[in-house]
Scaffold this active site. Structure first.
Site, PDB file in Angstrom:
ATOM      1  CG  HIS A  70      -1.902  -0.919   0.983  1.00 44.82           C
ATOM      2  ND1 HIS A  70      -2.828  -1.244   2.034  1.00 44.82           N
ATOM      3  CD2 HIS A  70      -2.372  -1.564  -0.008  1.00 44.82           C
ATOM      4  CE1 HIS A  70      -3.717  -2.220   1.585  1.00 44.82           C
ATOM      5  NE2 HIS A  70      -3.576  -2.562   0.276  1.00 44.82           N
ATOM      6  CD  GLU A  72      -1.367   3.327   3.618  1.00 45.43           C
ATOM      7  OE1 GLU A  72      -1.357   3.117   2.212  1.00 45.43           O
ATOM      8  OE2 GLU A  72      -2.530   3.220   4.027  1.00 45.43           O
ATOM      9  CB  CYS A  98      -5.965  -1.286   5.064  1.00 41.93           C
ATOM     10  SG  CYS A  98      -4.206  -1.780   5.125  1.00 41.93           S
ATOM     11  CB  CYS A 101      -1.582   0.499   6.330  1.00 40.56           C
ATOM     12  SG  CYS A 101      -1.149  -0.222   4.817  1.00 40.56           S
ATOM     13  CE1 TYR A 119     -10.677  -0.304   1.413  1.00 44.38           C
ATOM     14  CE2 TYR A 119     -10.141  -0.930   3.470  1.00 44.38           C
ATOM     15  CZ  TYR A 119     -10.150  -1.171   2.372  1.00 44.38           C
ATOM     16  OH  TYR A 119     -10.312  -2.729   1.990  1.00 44.38           O
TER      17      TYR A 119
HETATM   18 ZN   LIG Z   1      -3.028  -0.725   3.890  1.00 43.07          ZN
END
Ligand SMILES: [Zn+2]
Length: 145
Positions: A70, A72, A98, A101, A119
């Site tokens: 991802h 980040e 998420c 992360c 999200y």
């Molecule tokens: Zn993530």
């Protein structure tokens, strides 16, 4: 820094994160991230496969490959391989983090997360709030970016 000035900077960094997301090879979702510390950009990232792997993020069925990192995570790892640290930094990201992360964000010492789009699963954001990381939803308009 006063609130209006902070918001001005927040928007500008978030726009940069958005621009960074456009560099992603992923088709399903393009996410960009910028890490700012002491008013300096110390890292950037977008979602994508690890170094040395093919750029395509999706398999033949169109599903995102499990080893895609991802945005980040990529930005945090870039700092990890430098002489800098994320301690006290702000993360600007186009999509709220998420769960996986979120753990990295907190553990890396990031203290503030500014995101553009929420999200669907908010457990990452709830985790960050519990960990004492400030989260800020800044929905910048499409025509501004
Ligand atoms: Zn993530």
């Amino acid at each position: 820094m006063n609130e209006r000035k902070q918001e001005k900077y927040d928007k500008a960094y978030l726009r940069m994160a958005k621009e960074w997301g456009k560099l992603s090879y992923c088709k399903r979702k393009q996410v960009g991230a910028i890490i700012v510390k002491d008013r300096m950009i110390i890292s950037d990232g977008y979602n994508g496969t690890p170094t040395g792997f093919e750029n395509f993020c999706e398999d033949e069925e169109g599903y995102t490959k499990w080893y895609v990192l991802h945005a980040e995570a990529n930005a945090i790892l870039k700092v990890a391989s430098s002489t800098q640290s994320c301690e006290g930094a702000t993360l600007y990201i186009t999509l709220s983090p998420c769960r996986e992360c979120s753990k990295l964000i907190h553990q890396a010492g990031i203290k503030r997360v500014v995101y553009q789009t929420a999200y669907k699963d908010d457990s990452g954001l709830r985790f960050l709030e519990r960990a004492g990381v400030e989260t800020y939803h800044l929905p910048i308009l499409e025509e501004m970016v």
